[in-house]
Write an enzyme that holds these catalytic residues in place. Structure first.
Site, PDB file in Angstrom:
ATOM      1  N   GLY A 174      47.656  64.828  74.991  1.00  8.12           N
ATOM      2  CA  GLY A 174      46.892  65.908  74.364  1.00  8.12           C
ATOM      3  C   GLY A 174      47.404  67.290  74.765  1.00  8.12           C
ATOM      4  O   GLY A 174      48.382  67.427  75.507  1.00  8.12           O
TER       5      GLY A 174
ATOM      6  N   ARG B 295      47.199  54.220  70.237  1.00 10.02           N
ATOM      7  CA  ARG B 295      48.211  54.631  69.248  1.00 10.02           C
ATOM      8  C   ARG B 295      49.345  55.424  69.894  1.00 10.02           C
ATOM      9  O   ARG B 295      50.433  55.558  69.321  1.00 10.02           O
ATOM     10  CB  ARG B 295      47.582  55.388  68.071  1.00 10.02           C
ATOM     11  CG  ARG B 295      47.120  56.784  68.384  1.00 10.02           C
ATOM     12  CD  ARG B 295      46.784  57.570  67.110  1.00 10.02           C
ATOM     13  NE  ARG B 295      46.547  58.963  67.450  1.00 10.02           N
ATOM     14  CZ  ARG B 295      45.436  59.417  68.003  1.00 10.02           C
ATOM     15  NH1 ARG B 295      44.411  58.599  68.244  1.00 10.02           N
ATOM     16  NH2 ARG B 295      45.296  60.715  68.320  1.00 10.02           N
TER      17      ARG B 295
ATOM     18  N   ARG C 199      29.464  67.514  84.060  1.00  8.52           N
ATOM     19  CA  ARG C 199      29.446  68.765  84.826  1.00  8.52           C
ATOM     20  C   ARG C 199      28.089  69.101  85.420  1.00  8.52           C
ATOM     21  O   ARG C 199      28.007  69.631  86.525  1.00  8.52           O
ATOM     22  CB  ARG C 199      29.918  69.932  83.947  1.00  8.52           C
ATOM     23  CG  ARG C 199      31.412  69.914  83.694  1.00  8.52           C
ATOM     24  CD  ARG C 199      31.821  71.112  82.842  1.00  8.52           C
ATOM     25  NE  ARG C 199      33.210  70.985  82.411  1.00  8.52           N
ATOM     26  CZ  ARG C 199      33.651  71.320  81.194  1.00  8.52           C
ATOM     27  NH1 ARG C 199      32.818  71.791  80.289  1.00  8.52           N
ATOM     28  NH2 ARG C 199      34.921  71.164  80.889  1.00  8.52           N
TER      29      ARG C 199
ATOM     30  N   CYS D 266      36.634  76.039  80.551  1.00  4.86           N
ATOM     31  CA  CYS D 266      37.706  77.038  80.673  1.00  4.86           C
ATOM     32  C   CYS D 266      37.191  78.467  80.743  1.00  4.86           C
ATOM     33  O   CYS D 266      37.798  79.316  81.405  1.00  4.86           O
ATOM     34  CB  CYS D 266      38.695  76.890  79.509  1.00  4.86           C
ATOM     35  SG  CYS D 266      37.954  76.910  77.869  1.00  4.86           S
TER      36      CYS D 266
ATOM     37  N   ARG E 235      35.278  84.392  69.891  1.00  4.23           N
ATOM     38  CA  ARG E 235      36.656  83.925  69.710  1.00  4.23           C
ATOM     39  C   ARG E 235      37.493  85.059  69.125  1.00  4.23           C
ATOM     40  O   ARG E 235      37.040  85.761  68.212  1.00  4.23           O
ATOM     41  CB  ARG E 235      36.642  82.725  68.763  1.00  4.23           C
ATOM     42  CG  ARG E 235      37.920  81.942  68.741  1.00  4.23           C
ATOM     43  CD  ARG E 235      38.062  81.001  69.892  1.00  4.23           C
ATOM     44  NE  ARG E 235      37.155  79.861  69.829  1.00  4.23           N
ATOM     45  CZ  ARG E 235      37.144  78.882  70.745  1.00  4.23           C
ATOM     46  NH1 ARG E 235      37.976  78.917  71.773  1.00  4.23           N
ATOM     47  NH2 ARG E 235      36.289  77.894  70.654  1.00  4.23           N
TER      48      ARG E 235
ATOM     49  N   HIS F   4      42.095  83.282  78.002  1.00 12.16           N
ATOM     50  CA  HIS F   4      40.776  83.864  77.766  1.00 12.16           C
ATOM     51  C   HIS F   4      40.662  85.172  78.550  1.00 12.16           C
ATOM     52  O   HIS F   4      41.150  85.272  79.674  1.00 12.16           O
ATOM     53  CB  HIS F   4      39.674  82.926  78.274  1.00 12.16           C
ATOM     54  CG  HIS F   4      39.483  81.688  77.448  1.00 12.16           C
ATOM     55  ND1 HIS F   4      40.108  81.456  76.248  1.00 12.16           N
ATOM     56  CD2 HIS F   4      38.681  80.597  77.662  1.00 12.16           C
ATOM     57  CE1 HIS F   4      39.720  80.273  75.768  1.00 12.16           C
ATOM     58  NE2 HIS F   4      38.861  79.731  76.607  1.00 12.16           N
TER      59      HIS F   4
END
Lengths: 369, 369
Positions: free
Chosen positions: B31, B58, B118, B148, B265, B272
């Site tokens: 990923g 996969r 968390r 993050c 965003r 960030h």
């Protein structure tokens, strides 16, 4: 009230229809805000007799369209203000500092969109939805228009203040590049061409190297945000951050209001956004805030995130109101609200508010108010 | 400690050099964060024996490079955790929720970068620079890695808290699109190609119409900012905003800390940024804050705006530390600071902090700590 027919290069048009109406001068008619202003003057209720367009000598003789008519631009001079009732200034600080008092000495009410007079105690700082009354007391014959960042939120804050009594604002801005003028817009557009279709933005400095010249900004604007707008002032604050503080206090008539701003430039062409933590003297609810904002003049409430409804610059640009969404009550403080606010920095943030102030003066001069 | 030679598809490499060192599994190796993780594991001090790469069936059989060696990816299964000492998870919440307990039941310490555990009181939430000690107490055999956005500021906040005693955080984010994964990055890149070289961004909806599909975002990301990240939770808050609040409290060990976030965003690929209003129990000065931040592990102080020095995502991306600039003392409150903070959301914001937690566990397992 000055006549119309005695001025050459006039935009008077149909003399009969405009007889008895005040004469407006637009100083800086060819600039970024001036261009938006001519559009706004063409859209709004026509309260003006002649509209005279004034710019630097190098623009004199150009013809611009306002109210569907071609008007020739005249050079800035003392004579250009003869017979003018209201003179709008959309020019740099130093030009306003010199020429707005001259316009006033010629009998015009100067409505100035520069920073030259905003904090002068003898010059009112006016947002018609909030403090129209202040426009009537103008010892120097000058009225100031606030900075675009302040203007992007102050109408909404004024409405909430009237109900709950504002005690503190903590603001972070997401400011558009057009706040730095045409050069700012051109810089971002050129940088976007350089980064589009690339894999830039994942290695230190790769965007900085690719865009090269940062134009009027102290860092790349494409694929970046820059936490600095304006010039550096005392104790690490920027001029833009101090304007938000000082102007908000003056407009709201709250000289002791706690105001903190951090101003950040983002890669958006036009429309400033702000996050606002607003604390009040009284307890607030989201429902009450919604009711106030939904009915406040000049405000659009856009707050249904379950349906994807919140303001963004891409949707707000080109519109007149202050848009408010993401209204939440602070979890730690029943007296505080969190909000996200958007306003077109060239319209309400500059030209529109100037036009509104001028209309307040026009109504006073013609006895309508 | 598990052996190395008894596992096929191993990344054990030089067996002698790696004998006696713990075995690491990377779950989600293919990923976006997993890819960054393999790079980070190749750069850092080599505390690992075998590094086993695990992904969905996969992806099994693909070969990826880590520590300069080709390692074949194995499919996620109970057997894949045989002999693993530490298993990092960079997978969706539901995959972690199912598989981290399985890894733990096989004897591995699971270090999970999803939101699944968390806020579980039996799972520590660890940022090694702030609360490394918490990693030792893990009743479920699981340690969580923070979100993050929280991670982008918490190292700097932890350092200031240790000196001044934190009492309140008011945070606004400028979050990169890679926080929404590869799909987020692809979406912004495709939109930039559509808007570059155009005059878009000045009329209501023109950018929205031009970009079409908004991908994983609830609005256009090119030439825009979107005040919504994550999913909608109670009272109008987003999941991202609640994470900043709840995770900051847990990491700092301050369950009553006042924390308010508005998450927005912005069109940045990676890194960030946050504006932070931080209030403390004790009076602060910029000089003292500078001193603390300049010497805090994992923090870079970059704060000389007179020389154009402040952090921006374009300069911070690809680096490990939390960068802090624009430090000012609030004009209304001698106990509060304003700061602008940047952190790479894929490195410290995800893979790096996970690797650091895993190293804390490795040191404990091998008796180094």
């Amino acid at each position: 009230m000055s006549g119309v027919g005695d001025v050459t290069n006039s935009g008077g048009g149909s003399a009969a229809r405009r007889a008895g109406k005040p004469t407006l001068a637009v100083v800086g008619a060819t600039g970024a805000v001036g261009t938006v202003m001519l559009g706004i003057l063409s859209e709004r209720a026509d309260v003006w007799g002649e509209i005279r367009l004034i710019a630097s000598p190098r623009s004199a003789g150009r013809k611009l369209t306002v109210r569907g008519e071609q008007v020739e631009v005249v050079a800035l001079s003392e004579e250009a203000f003869e017979g003018v009732d209201v003179a709008m200034f959309d020019v740099p600080d130093e030009v306003s500092a010199q020429w707005a008092p001259i316009a006033a000495s010629k009998g015009a009410v100067a409505v100035d969109n520069s920073g030259a007079f905003r904090m002068d105690p003898n010059v009112p700082l006016v947002v018609p939805e909030v403090n129209a009354h202040a426009a009537r007391v103008r010892p120097r014959g000058i009225i100031s228009n606030p900075n675009c960042t302040t203007l992007s939120m102050i109408v909404a804050m004024g409405a909430l203040h009237a109900e709950f009594g504002l005690s503190e604002l903590i603001v972070s801005s997401y400011q558009a590049v057009s706040g730095a003028g045409k050069e700012g817009v051109d810089t971002l557009r050129e940088q976007l061409v350089k980064v589009a279709g690339t894999e830039l933005g994942t290695q230190p400095g790769d965007v900085r190297r690719a865009v090269g010249d940062t134009g009027p900004f102290p860092g790349p604007m494409a694929l970046n945000v820059v936490p600095f707008a304006g010039s550096l002032k005392e104790d690490g604050w920027t001029s833009e951050e101090l304007k938000v503080r000082n102007e908000s206090r003056k407009i709201l008539g709250l000289p002791g209001l706690r105001v903190t701003a951090t101003c950040v430039r983002v890669p958006v062409i036009t429309t400033h956004s702000l996050t606002v933590h607003a604390r009040f003297e009284n307890e607030v609810t989201v429902a009450a805030a919604h009711e106030i904002l939904a009915s406040a003049p000049g405000v659009v409430l856009c707050d249904n995130p379950a349906k994807g409804e919140f303001p963004t610059p891409a949707d707000v640009v080109g519109t007149d109101p202050t848009w408010v969404g993401r209204v939440r009550r602070s979890m730690d403080d029943p007296n505080a609200l969190e909000l996200f606010v958007c306003g077109d920095n060239l319209r309400k943030g500059a030209a529109l508010n100037t036009a509104q102030i001028a209309e307040v003066v026009a109504a006073e001069l013609t006895g309508v108010a």
